[in-house]
Design a protein around this motif. Structure first.
Motif, mmCIF file in Angstrom:
data_model
loop_
_atom_site.group_PDB
_atom_site.id
_atom_site.type_symbol
_atom_site.label_atom_id
_atom_site.label_comp_id
_atom_site.label_asym_id
_atom_site.label_seq_id
_atom_site.Cartn_x
_atom_site.Cartn_y
_atom_site.Cartn_z
ATOM 1 N N UNK A 34 4.036 -0.804 11.121
ATOM 2 C CA UNK A 34 3.319 -1.037 9.858
ATOM 3 C C UNK A 34 1.824 -1.275 10.072
ATOM 4 N N UNK A 35 1.174 -0.285 10.680
ATOM 5 C CA UNK A 35 -0.258 -0.416 10.981
ATOM 6 C C UNK A 35 -1.070 0.702 10.349
ATOM 7 N N UNK A 36 -0.522 1.355 9.328
ATOM 8 C CA UNK A 36 -1.234 2.419 8.641
ATOM 9 C C UNK A 36 -0.324 3.070 7.617
ATOM 10 N N UNK A 37 -0.897 4.012 6.893
ATOM 11 C CA UNK A 37 -0.119 4.742 5.891
ATOM 12 C C UNK A 37 0.578 5.933 6.535
ATOM 13 N N UNK A 291 -1.891 11.886 3.961
ATOM 14 C CA UNK A 291 -0.934 10.795 3.817
ATOM 15 C C UNK A 291 0.049 11.126 2.699
ATOM 16 N N UNK A 292 1.235 10.543 2.781
ATOM 17 C CA UNK A 292 2.212 10.765 1.719
ATOM 18 C C UNK A 292 1.662 10.243 0.395
ATOM 19 N N UNK A 293 0.964 9.103 0.442
ATOM 20 C CA UNK A 293 0.359 8.562 -0.778
ATOM 21 C C UNK A 293 -0.681 9.527 -1.335
ATOM 22 N N UNK A 294 -1.464 10.149 -0.452
ATOM 23 C CA UNK A 294 -2.464 11.110 -0.906
ATOM 24 C C UNK A 294 -1.828 12.363 -1.479
#
Length: 557
Positions: A34-37, A291-294
């Motif tokens: 858990x150190x990034x997207x 990123x998946x969010x992007x």
């Protein structure tokens, strides 16, 4: 009917393990730090681990390998959970954490010390590097390697109690400083980190390394198939050494596949963070980010991303997938499911001189050319309309299929019109086009003897809603931006163009965030999940209509 899943070596391994009775139930895991997207490469790993468990009726765990509190945060945990859910997967049981096993891992570290297979080392980082050797030269034993178990246990306990400074001591496995695999040259098991942990608070000031924790976590959870990418292949002998030398209850087997590399993309967390911190993009969920969010904010669909992961295949052969394959998968999915709508990016006033002033009518237009279940939409039609400025020319050759002075064109879902006159401003720019409506031409079927050169989109001037439209291109101009450390030199200065003067249909402006549309003749767009609202609509371009990968064009335009 869906086509069967393509064959690959992991499916073959699992089928054989089940057939031979080596496993009763398939248990996989997705173990992000858990150190990034998460990015597109993680989407591939998610689809492999969750997909195989789902296919064979097994379980997949979501486990955070949270062994480095210095770089981890709850923000990343929440974002990763959301990404996995959005992609359409569900993990078995509760979310798991490496930190939940810290007591057991510490007990196993003590076990190795008592067995004379681990020791506390006082070498600082620079000297430890010198002693480690190189790929062509063996390392040298640490001068602290022969400490006895009793002394090492005492030092380890004092490390845990916080007696020593960071960097002053580490716990190392005693394996072989001359081993050709550098990972087995007395690797670090524990290091001092006087940092508060997002799960355990201040309970610990020493933390296990990823390499020490990872395999044992799999063993604790009963993972049967520990699937990871090829960069962990050289770590497998170390994971096996730990399993061989610890009293674990089960033995996971590790299998590696080639990570997903895509053209025009960087996926290094360090480089992605550099893009964010340097202000080159607007955060981790910028629609230009991989990123998946992007990708979600860009309007990509979970189904299309999963389809792309299947298209590129799962093997041990390293390669680079053409990003056009991803674009093809996105376009193919949106073409089938996205309702159609009108958007005018650069409005030009159109006046129908033979239409009664002050009157209007409501036209009914299908939301999709081939999906009747999506229904229809209503559009207001009247004397004053707006069309795309690029859809009009005073004169043009025969190849131009839009509105030309003295020529006819069809307004999509409405009438055929013929341009008769125009007005210009003092700079010579066309500000108004005058046209006549050709009676009897309502609908898509031309009336007898009426020919139109093309079809263009339009909006009713009085009811059209202003909107902000963000048009996107690839973030990098070079297909291999990762080939140089200075990857920023390949940034595309035109990767984002914001158009504030666009107009859309009223119902489109009122759509919910993340609603997707094909803006006819323009491309596929999505209502921005962060900033869109009916009072100030914002749409992100997902992808254009043209499909360069397959050589065709998106349908329904």
């Amino acid at each position: 009917m869906e086509s069967p899943a393509p064959r690959h070596f992991l499916r073959t391994i699992i089928e054989e393990d089940l057939r031979e009775g080596r496993v009763d139930e398939v248990v996989t895991r997705f173990p992000p730090e858990p150190n990034g997207y998460l990015h597109l490469g993680h989407a591939k790993a998610i689809s492999v681990n969750f997909g195989l468990a789902e296919e064979f009726g097994g379980r997949c765990h979501l486990r955070f390998d949270d062994t480095n509190p210095e770089k981890e945060s709850q923000e990343y945990i929440d974002a990763i959970c959301e990404d996995v859910r959005w992609l359409g997967y569900a993990w078995a049981g509760e979310v798991r954490f490496a930190s939940s096993y810290f007591d057991q891992l510490y007990a196993w570290a003590e076990h190795l010390v008592r067995e004379g297979k681990a020791y506390v080392c006082d070498l600082d980082a620079d000297r430890a590097r010198e002693f480690r050797g190189t790929l062509t030269e063996p390392g040298r034993n640490s001068p602290y390697r022969e400490r006895g178990p009793a002394e090492n246990l005492d030092l380890l306990e004092r490390m845990r109690a916080g007696e020593f400074d960071e960097g002053s001591k580490v716990l190392r496995a005693k394996i072989d400083m001359a081993h050709p695999n550098m990972n087995l040259r007395d690797p670090i098991l524990y290091r001092i980190r006087k940092r508060s942990h997002h799960q355990t608070g201040d309970r610990w000031c020493i933390y296990p390394t990823y390499d020490f924790a990872h395999g044992q976590e799999d063993a604790i959870e009963g993972v049967t198939h520990s699937i990871c990418t090829l960069e962990f292949e050289d770590h497998r002998p170390l994971y096996d050494w730990f399993i061989d030398n610890l009293p674990v209850a089960s033995r996971p087997r590790q299998y590696e596949f080639a990570r997903l590399n895509t053209s025009y993309t960087v996926t290094s967390k360090r480089k992605l963070k550099q893009l964010v911190d340097g202000g080159h993009v607007d955060g981790w969920d910028d629609p230009r980010m991989p990123t998946i969010a992007g990708m979600r904010r860009r309007g990509f669909t979970p189904a299309a991303i999963r389809r792309f992961c299947e298209m590129v295949g799962t093997s041990r052969a390293t390669g680079v997938a053409d990003v056009a394959m991803l674009e093809h998968a996105i376009r193919d999915d949106l073409n089938a499911h996205a309702p159609r709508a009108f958007c005018v990016l650069n409005p030009l006033r159109l006046v129908l001189t033979n239409y009664p002033d002050g009157e209007s009518e409501t036209l009914t237009v299908a939301k999709h050319p081939s999906r009747e279940e999506l229904g229809s939409r209503e559009l207001t039609f009247g004397r004053e309309l707006v069309i795309e400025a690029d859809d009009f020319r005073e004169s043009a050759n025969k190849k131009y299929k839009r509105l030309v002075l003295g020529k006819r064109v069809r307004l999509r879902g409405a009438y055929v019109i013929e341009a008769t006159d125009l007005e210009k401003d003092s700079a010579g720019r066309v500000t108004t086009v005058y046209a006549q409506l050709v009676r009897g031409t309502l609908g898509e079927d031309p009336a007898d003897g009426v020919k139109a050169k093309g079809v263009i989109q339009w909006l009713h001037a009085a009811t059209a809603r202003p909107a902000t439209v963000r048009r996107y291109d690839r973030l990098f101009t070079d297909p291999s931006p990762d080939r140089d450390e200075d990857f920023l030199q390949y940034l595309n200065p035109e990767s984002l163009v914001v158009m504030d003067g666009a107009l859309v249909e009223p119902a489109v402006a009122a759509a919910a965030p993340e609603a997707r549309f094909q803006f006819e003749r323009l491309g596929y767009f999505v209502a921005d999940r962060c900033s869109h609202n009916p009072a100030a609509p914002v749409f992100n371009e997902t992808i254009g209509l043209r499909d360069s990968w397959s050589g065709g064009e998106g349908q329904g335009a």
